[in-house]
Design a protein around this motif. Structure first.
Motif, PDB file in Angstrom:
ATOM      1  N   UNK A 457       0.592  -1.072   0.177  1.00 32.47           N
ATOM      2  CA  UNK A 457       0.251  -0.604   0.328  1.00 32.47           C
ATOM      3  C   UNK A 457       0.822   1.334  -0.289  1.00 32.47           C
ATOM      4  N   UNK A 458       2.060   0.795   0.898  1.00 37.19           N
ATOM      5  CA  UNK A 458       3.042   2.257   1.017  1.00 37.19           C
ATOM      6  C   UNK A 458       3.131   2.600  -0.475  1.00 37.19           C
ATOM      7  N   UNK A 459       3.681   2.314  -1.271  1.00 40.72           N
ATOM      8  CA  UNK A 459       3.987   2.382  -2.828  1.00 40.72           C
ATOM      9  C   UNK A 459       3.314   3.330  -4.332  1.00 40.72           C
ATOM     10  N   UNK A 460       1.990   2.829  -3.351  1.00 41.42           N
ATOM     11  CA  UNK A 460       1.267   3.446  -4.100  1.00 41.42           C
ATOM     12  C   UNK A 460       0.739   4.788  -3.589  1.00 41.42           C
ATOM     13  N   UNK A 461       0.527   5.098  -4.900  1.00 39.30           N
ATOM     14  CA  UNK A 461       0.818   6.875  -5.011  1.00 39.30           C
ATOM     15  C   UNK A 461      -0.558   7.545  -5.695  1.00 39.30           C
ATOM     16  N   UNK A 462      -1.511   7.225  -6.137  1.00 37.60           N
ATOM     17  CA  UNK A 462      -3.117   7.518  -6.556  1.00 37.60           C
ATOM     18  C   UNK A 462      -2.746   8.990  -7.146  1.00 37.60           C
ATOM     19  N   UNK A 463      -3.807   9.377  -8.077  1.00 35.79           N
ATOM     20  CA  UNK A 463      -4.006  11.355  -7.899  1.00 35.79           C
ATOM     21  C   UNK A 463      -5.004  11.138  -6.902  1.00 35.79           C
ATOM     22  N   UNK A 464      -5.791  12.733  -7.641  1.00 35.78           N
ATOM     23  CA  UNK A 464      -6.995  12.993  -6.600  1.00 35.78           C
ATOM     24  C   UNK A 464      -7.403  12.471  -7.625  1.00 35.78           C
ATOM     25  N   UNK A 465      -7.787  12.549  -8.631  1.00 34.92           N
ATOM     26  CA  UNK A 465      -8.632  12.460  -9.862  1.00 34.92           C
ATOM     27  C   UNK A 465      -8.136  11.204 -10.902  1.00 34.92           C
ATOM     28  N   UNK A 466      -8.303  10.838 -11.293  1.00 36.96           N
ATOM     29  CA  UNK A 466      -7.563   9.395 -12.179  1.00 36.96           C
ATOM     30  C   UNK A 466      -7.313  10.100 -13.696  1.00 36.96           C
ATOM     31  N   UNK A 467      -6.737   9.451 -14.600  1.00 40.12           N
ATOM     32  CA  UNK A 467      -6.251   9.588 -15.732  1.00 40.12           C
ATOM     33  C   UNK A 467      -8.082  10.135 -16.393  1.00 40.12           C
ATOM     34  N   UNK A 468      -9.109   8.932 -16.795  1.00 39.99           N
ATOM     35  CA  UNK A 468     -10.301   9.166 -17.173  1.00 39.99           C
ATOM     36  C   UNK A 468     -11.433   9.408 -16.281  1.00 39.99           C
ATOM     37  N   UNK A 469     -11.511  11.145 -15.281  1.00 40.68           N
ATOM     38  CA  UNK A 469     -12.462  11.332 -14.174  1.00 40.68           C
ATOM     39  C   UNK A 469     -13.687  11.326 -13.924  1.00 40.68           C
TER      40      UNK A 469
END
Length: 898
Positions: A457-469
């Motif tokens: 889980x630590x290495x996951x870095x998701x953005x606030x919004x995905x590539x397909x909002x």
């Protein structure tokens, strides 16, 4: 986030004890004795207003009379004296102070902090036990017992627990690098200590005893950085669910603070344990399993094979596996045939693998070789009970060479005492994790599995919004604006469903009518039967509690009867509630669907949190739920789902096919993105969310909004990946992407480093060699965007794979006043303007966040960098003959104005 002057705290050049005394049992006497007897080699000074000598050496009446500024001061005087002492120490140049004094009131505490802030003096305490450091041979505590040298660091809010742990550890031969009692942690807190200990070469694992945390983002930032480098193990005390009853929704009631702490610990890559024994057992276990494999090559980490010479040990281990949720590896036909070739006919033919008590040495060796050759066997727990046939030590000496081939796939358990001591020593000498009892070994393995999952889980870095909002922001904003303009916080059910639809969540169509019974009948006729009707009232959150829901109504007569009964019951049970009407919707008939709950809640400390679990009207009673922190991506959403009991049903059973888990994940991600996109969301409660093989559909939803804007990415405990900072640039005939670095850039970063010339490596700012340790690579690619930034320039290679061409990296100080940077461009691309572009990108970023100065140290012979800096307006300092460097500095505020 600051480690400023923490070296003064844990490795001081000199120490003064203010309030040192020879009065029996006084704090000042105990601290002075511990400092004197602990072996500290630096100058130590006693400050005592009344006693001219102490232990035969002169004392000093006050701070002003000390021969020099002490790097560390220990204060053992009444609370009223503390602010003045801190002010005087700060003006003399002291770096840190340990305030043992208890009983400071709010005004005294604030005056102490104000005095410290003027000189950046760091404070541990007040009301603490003190600290001990074995590398510095420093004991400035009033503990009754000293510290044994070791490599574990222990940081605790409880001073009493520090003394208890030291006493217990001494009896068990466990040593420490540092033991720190934080007390009220008015200044130095868990975040600061995690930051310092993460890079401490004397510490291999960090143990925390936490009662409370202040500043969730600071804590998470430091915890995630530390957990990338070494194991961080946590005991979090206080599991009380107080305050849950006041929550306004199911999600608020379930997402109690302890669950949120648990989610934060998981997301930070740390490991939570329940007892002090587990704390030290887990530290020992993780010490044997450094560099845990990644998700792609570690299926064996999720399965356990039990090997024993006696059925009883196998049964105990199997029972423990079930209790701890450990999966035993199924035995393949190929492995069974391989074992049949040399095991006696009466062996177990299953897992646990019982090789029978009369086993000679060769049988142990052959069995372990066969199991290690079979990757599907997973991790092996080798258990042995002593017999008169072969001495345990002889067995250990025979199997150790076999097990050394894959030590990270083996745990050992030698049952007994005197007869197996030699075997245990042989295993430990070979670096094999070894336990006394099967249950201990299985528990340790389960903690190991949990730790690895948390590290993933630590290495996951998701953005606030995905590539397909997924979010129609304008529509969401319009709905929220209308509700708040009407003076409400709670959305009606139809409004909540419209908001979910704007987030891409499938909903069942809903018609709203007034409170007239015939209006409900007319809507049902239009929709088509069977239907569901629900009462609408702003005062009623949980409609089923007052009989406000009627299901599967098959004709107009059924609707009339249900509506009339509903109105009577609601008016009797809730006479205060204003009935606005009914909602009417088609009855969704999906007999194989599971009822789920997906929700969001704003925790007072960690901000927005997400909840997933088994839904329905009995959601609190069933209490099958898991909590996670946003932002989410698909792996994090799947991890949240898998931590619930209902996840097993979602994978299908008997004639029920698996549910569409991707659709469930999409709902969780949509709610995560909603929290980031619309700060005024306060609570979300989708219950039930039906899920089956056909997908998902939300049957009911509750949403609360607040003009106070408690959500939004700015309030997340973990700053999302800043995808909005990415940009494209045409350079030398190819398209470049300039973007923040991500955890998955590790392999590309290694390749980039390998393509640098030795001279470029030597003149680098943040690299020292072509080959770097995995932990150092993690520090470079798994950054915390709250405190640092690294922009990389990438482009597709000939095969379409992204490659790194250059990187610029910066770390900001805690006050955002100054930032230090480093930059390197691939050796074959120098001189083409890429470095200039990266620096322009960095400077614009720092100006946007309000940083005032940017600086670096550059080797004198690195003329290219010095010329580039001069062209950008940096001031070039004089050469330092000791380091061979020149400092460069840019005033970001003045240069922006110019």
């Amino acid at each position: 986030m600051s480690i400023r002057h923490l070296d003064s705290l844990l490795d001081p050049a000199s120490v003064a004890v203010i309030g040192a005394s020879d009065r029996a049992a006084s704090v000042g006497a105990l601290v002075w004795r511990n400092l004197r007897d602990g072996g500290y080699a630096g100058p130590r000074w006693a400050v005592n207003l009344k006693q001219p000598r102490l232990d035969g050496v002169p004392t000093y009446r006050d701070i002003a009379s000390l021969p020099a500024a002490p790097e560390l001061a220990v204060i053992c005087t009444p609370p009223a004296t503390v602010p003045g002492l801190i002010d005087e120490l700060g003006r003399r140049g002291t770096g840190a102070a340990v305030v043992l004094s208890a009983g400071l009131d709010a005004a005294q505490r604030q005056a102490m902090l104000d005095a410290a802030r003027r000189s950046l003096l760091r404070i541990v305490g007040p009301n603490c036990l003190g600290l001990l450091s074995s590398p510095a041979r420093l004991n400035v505590s009033f503990s009754h017992i000293g510290i044994q040298p070791g490599t574990l660091a222990f940081v605790s809010q409880s001073g009493a627990l520090v003394t208890a742990v030291l006493d217990w550890a001494q009896g068990h031969g466990i040593g420490f690098s540092h033991c720190i009692s934080l007390g009220e942690h008015a200044d130095v807190d868990f975040g600061d200590m995690l930051d310092w200990l993460a890079s401490d070469p004397h510490t291999t694992a960090i143990l925390l005893y936490i009662e409370s945390v202040e500043g969730a983002r600071k804590f998470m930032s430091a915890a995630r950085a530390a957990a990338r480098n070494k194991p961080v193990l946590v005991i979090k005390a206080g599991r009380s669910p107080q305050g849950q009853a006041a929550a306004a929704s199911h999600t608020g009631a379930l997402a109690g603070s302890d669950l949120v702490y648990d989610a934060a610990i998981r997301r930070a890559g740390m490991l939570r344990v329940d007892t002090l024994q587990q704390l030290f057992d887990a530290a020992e276990t993780l010490g044997h399993f450094r560099g845990l494999p990644s998700a792609g090559d570690a299926a064996w980490m999720e399965r356990l094979t039990l090997v024993t010479n006696g059925g009883g040990a196998g049964v105990l281990a199997a029972d423990a596996a079930m209790s701890w949720g450990v999966d035993l590896a199924p035995m393949t036909a190929e492995l069974r045939a391989a074992l049949d070739a040399f095991l006696p006919p009466n062996w177990s033919h299953a897992n646990p693998v019982d090789i029978i008590g009369d086993a000679p040495i060769e049988r142990y060796v052959q069995t372990l070789r066969a199991l290690l050759a079979d990757h599907a066997s997973g991790t092996l727990l080798f258990m042995h009970a002593p017999t008169a046939i072969v001495p345990a030590t002889a067995i250990a000496e025979a199997v150790v060479p076999v097990l050394r081939e894959a030590p990270q796939r083996v745990l050992g358990c030698w049952l007994g005492d005197g007869a197996v001591q030699g075997a245990r020593r042989a295993f430990r000498a070979a670096g094999i994790a070894t336990y006394d009892m099967p249950e201990e070994a299985v528990q340790a393995y389960s903690l190991l599995v949990t730790y690895r999952r948390n590290q993933l889980q630590l290495i996951e870095a998701p953005p606030a919004q995905g590539p397909q909002p997924r979010i129609e922001r304008a529509r969401v904003r319009e709905i929220v604006d209308a509700v708040l303009a009407a003076g409400r916080e709670m959305l009606s059910e139809p409004e909540a469903k419209l908001l979910l639809a704007a987030c891409g969540v499938p909903i069942v169509g809903t018609r709203v009518v007034d409170a007239a019974i015939e209006s409900a009948v007319a809507a049902a006729d239009d929709i088509g039967y069977p239907v569901v009707i629900k009462v609408l009232s702003p005062q009623i959150s949980h409609k089923s509690d007052v009989g406000g829901v009627a299901l599967n109504l098959e004709d107009a007569a059924a609707v009339r009867s249900a509506a009339a009964t509903m109105l009577q019951r609601v008016r009797r049970l809730r006479p205060d509630a204003a009935i606005a009407g009914f909602s009417v919707q088609a009855m969704v008939l999906r007999p194989q669907a599971l009822e789920l709950i997906v929700g969001a809640h704003v925790d007072r400390l960690f901000g927005p949190v997400l909840l997933f679990g088994q839904g329905g009207t009995a959601v609190e009673v069933v209490a099958d739920r898991a909590v996670g922190l946003p932002p989410l991506n698909a792996p994090l959403a799947r991890s949240l789902i898998e931590r619930t009991r209902v996840a097993k049903l979602l994978h299908g059973w008997r004639d029920v096919p698996p549910a569409d888990l991707a659709a469930v994940e999409a709902v969780l991600i949509a709610v995560s993105e909603l929290l980031a996109a619309e700060p005024r969301i306060a609570e979300v409660d989708i219950n039930p969310l039906l899920a089956d093989a056909r997908g998902v559909i939300a049957l009911d939803a509750r949403v609360r909004v607040s003009a106070m804007a408690p959500a939004g990415a700015a309030n997340f405990a973990i700053l999302p990946y800043p995808a909005e900072l990415a940009e494209t640039w045409s350079w030398q005939g190819r398209e470049l992407t300039l973007r923040p670095i991500r955890p998955d850039d590790g392999a590309r970063h290694l390749d980039f480093l390998g393509r640098l010339d030795p001279i470029d490596i030597r003149m680098r700012v943040f690299y020292s060699r072509r080959s770097i340790e995995a932990t150092e690579l993690a520090r470079l690619t798994q950054i915390d965007y709250e405190r640092e930034m690294a922009f990389i320039a990438t482009t597709p290679d000939a095969e379409g794979r992204e490659e790194t061409l250059g990187v610029v990296r910066v770390t900001c100080d805690p006050d955002n006043q100054e930032a230090e940077f480093g930059i390197v461009v691939r050796s074959d691309l120098k001189g083409g303007g890429l470095g200039l572009k990266l620096l322009h990108k960095l400077i614009a970023y720092l100006r946007a966040r309000g940083t005032r100065r940017l600086r670096a140290d550059v080797l004198v012979e690195n003329q290219r960098m010095l010329e580039l800096a001069a062209a950008l307006g940096f001031e070039i300092g004089a050469a330092d003959p000791e380091t061979g460097t020149r400092g460069i500095e840019l005033d970001l505020v003045a240069s922006a104005a110019a």
